[in-house]
Design an enzyme around this catalytic site. Structure first.
Site, mmCIF file in Angstrom:
data_model
loop_
_atom_site.group_PDB
_atom_site.id
_atom_site.type_symbol
_atom_site.label_atom_id
_atom_site.label_comp_id
_atom_site.label_asym_id
_atom_site.label_seq_id
_atom_site.Cartn_x
_atom_site.Cartn_y
_atom_site.Cartn_z
ATOM 1 N N GLU A 173 1.058 -40.223 26.787
ATOM 2 C CA GLU A 173 2.391 -40.789 27.058
ATOM 3 C C GLU A 173 2.250 -42.102 27.831
ATOM 4 O OE1 GLU A 173 5.249 -37.848 28.436
ATOM 5 O OE2 GLU A 173 5.087 -36.795 26.516
ATOM 6 N N GLU A 297 2.231 -32.474 21.419
ATOM 7 C CA GLU A 297 3.164 -31.764 22.307
ATOM 8 C C GLU A 297 4.440 -31.508 21.530
ATOM 9 O OE1 GLU A 297 3.784 -33.197 26.322
ATOM 10 O OE2 GLU A 297 1.704 -33.868 26.461
HETATM 11 O O1 AHR Z 1 4.348 -30.597 28.654
HETATM 12 C C1 AHR Z 1 4.906 -31.079 29.830
HETATM 13 C C2 AHR Z 1 4.863 -32.610 29.916
HETATM 14 O O2 AHR Z 1 5.650 -33.142 28.917
HETATM 15 C C3 AHR Z 1 3.512 -33.243 29.703
HETATM 16 O O3 AHR Z 1 2.747 -33.280 30.845
HETATM 17 C C4 AHR Z 1 3.886 -34.628 29.286
HETATM 18 O O4 AHR Z 1 2.906 -35.226 28.454
HETATM 19 C C5 AHR Z 1 5.229 -34.454 28.617
HETATM 20 O O5 AHR Z 1 6.159 -35.345 29.086
#
Ligand code: AHR
Length: 495
Positions: A173, A297
């Site tokens: 991110e 994710e």
């Molecule tokens: O999964 C929780 C968080 O969500 C992670 O650390 C981040 O990459 C995303 O914003």
């Protein structure tokens, strides 16, 4: 009656087992307590890893595990997590709950966990607050088999042979918690860091993952793909399903009405639109399709369970989550020509977890059972398939989405696996399946179903589970079936 066609003549792509991957961060009770309790714990463990959790994850078929973050990855300094435990540095986990991180789970413990799980490694490196040298040395420490300062250090710490790193993420991110960068800047930085991620293992090249977009940020995808196309195996998309539109009021994981349910389902279906659009953008700057997509994710994100630390992201899991998992995995299967890995967030006790723990107790969530049911698709060949379906018109939310979604694959022995999801909260669906040019010898089926609110918890951990499904009739070239509301059914078809 809906028509369902499976075409064994149309072999589309291999479904990488890594589409069924998981993500575990130093966040709340995911790693600590959820997976790792330490060698001295009274909870049964092998080298500090909970035996119950490891066994369950193996049975579910976990192929790859992403670590150490997430946002945590960009403040993680790997040298803090090696060597004698009593000498390891303590730090504050500023992203997640402000707790003291004692670094007792580090590189050696992570690879020990992968060994016990029998899964591949996906390490996420630190671009946000780390240096090129630090990242380069970590790769050398993990993967170099010759004489070098980092290989010697690894040996001194008790590990003679290098480990295998299948995937390495260069930043997480980077548009947000990983450094708030612009895509043009990140793309250049990626190339610089990546230059020093060496392939010490010869032909076994590390697959590099560049930070991809947040949800529908197509500008990020275009700029980054263009910059990294000669240097990255894939870029990573992050997309979370919220029940509401607001991050400050995401909605409860367990207390929701039908409107919330359909809103969540329709939002989860958005994964397909995002994959299609990002791939189209990637193709516009990389028509040769060197760069693939990973979704490292994904999953549902609700308000935390009342009374728990807001920084721990602990939420319950219901049949609504099972529907989100099943429809999303069908979407990934259908895009397995370009989606080479996906990692649900996060393995234990965080967000859409497959396992919840409380001290020595463990609960397998509805999402766990979906992953277990779908594991037959791993490494199979995706077949052409099509299902007609009613649309769910969630009038209140001004959106509609398909009631049914399916995917079908064939294994190396010719057995066909088909997973069909009925997302309706209240309606049965009758389907007639025809397997083209095939004489069907036998059909077996399994189901996960229940009320949209059904869940497993520490009082009753056996409400939602995989059961045999018999409400179908085999025909010479297929079957007819009646799918209950809020269900996912796997058909195993032998010819
Ligand atoms: O999964 C929780 C968080 O969500 C992670 O650390 C981040 O990459 C995303 O914003």
């Amino acid at each position: 009656m809906q028509k369902y066609l499976i075409n064994p003549n149309q072999k589309i792509s291999k479904i990488s087992k890594d589409i069924y991957g998981h993500f575990s961060e130093h966040l709340g009770r995911c790693i600590y307590n959820g997976i790792f309790v330490g060698e001295k714990s009274e909870i049964p463990n092998e080298n500090g890893m909970r035996c119950d959790v490891v066994k369950a994850l193996k049975e579910m078929g976990i192929p790859v595990l992403r670590w150490p973050g997430g946002c945590f990855a960009d403040e993680y300094h790997w040298k803090d997590g090696i060597g004698p435990k009593e000498k390891r540095k303590k730090m504050i986990n500023t992203h997640w709950g402000g707790l003291v991180e004692d670094n007792s789970f580090g590189t050696h413990e992570y690879f020990e966990l992968c060994r016990q799980l029998g899964c591949d490694a996906y390490i996420n490196g630190n671009v946000g607050s780390g240096t090129v040298a630090e990242m380069s040395e970590w790769v050398e420490y993990m993967t170099f088999d010759g004489i070098s300062p980092m290989a010697e250090l690894r040996k001194k710490n008790g590990r003679e042979k290098p480990w295998k790193v299948k995937y390495f993420g260069i930043g997480n991110e980077s548009w947000g918690c990983g450094g708030n960068m612009d895509p043009e800047y990140y793309g250049c930085l990626y190339k610089r860091y990546n230059t020093y991620v060496r392939d010490y293992a010869g032909n076994e090249k590390i697959m590099r993952i560049a930070c991809g977009p947040n949800s529908s940020d197509y500008h990020w995808t275009k700029e980054v793909t263009d910059k990294v196309k000669h240097h990255a195996k894939a870029i990573s998309l992050h997309y979370y399903t919220l029940a509401n539109d607001s991050w400050s009021n995401k909605g409860s994981a367990t207390e929701f009405d039908t409107k919330d349910y359909y809103r969540t389902i329709c939002k989860a279906y958005r994964m397909e639109e995002l994959i299609n659009n990002h791939i189209a953008v990637m193709n516009s700057v990389n028509p040769q399709q060197w760069v693939q997509l990973v979704v490292d994710e994904w999953g549902t994100w609700y308000d935390v369970e009342p009374g728990t630390n807001p920084g721990f992201l602990y939420q319950q899991n219901t049949m609504r989550d099972a529907m989100v998992a099943a429809l999303t995995l069908n979407i990934f299967n259908k895009h397995s020509d370009r989606v080479i890995m996906a990692n649900i967030a996060q393995t234990v006790n965080v967000l859409q977890a497959v396992i919840l723990t409380d001290a020595d107790k463990m609960v397998l969530t509805p999402t766990y059972h979906v992953f277990k049911m779908f594991k037959d698709h791993q490494e199979n060949t995706l077949l052409g398939s099509y299902i007609t379906t009613d649309e769910i018109k969630a009038k209140e939310i001004g959106k509609s989405c398909p009631q049914l979604i399916e995917s079908a694959s064939v294994d190396k022995d010719g057995t066909i696996y088909s997973t069909v999801v009925n997302t309706s909260a209240s309606k049965f669906s009758r389907i007639k399946c025809q397997v083209a040019d095939t004489k069907v010898k036998s059909v077996k089926a399994e189901i996960i179903t229940g009320d949209i609110h059904d869940k497993n918890d520490f009082k009753d951990n056996d409400i939602v589970k995989i059961e045999e499904f018999t409400d179908f009739k085999k025909h010479a070239d297929g079957f007819t079936a009646c799918l209950p509301p809020c269900s996912v059914v796997k058909f195993i078809i032998e010819k």
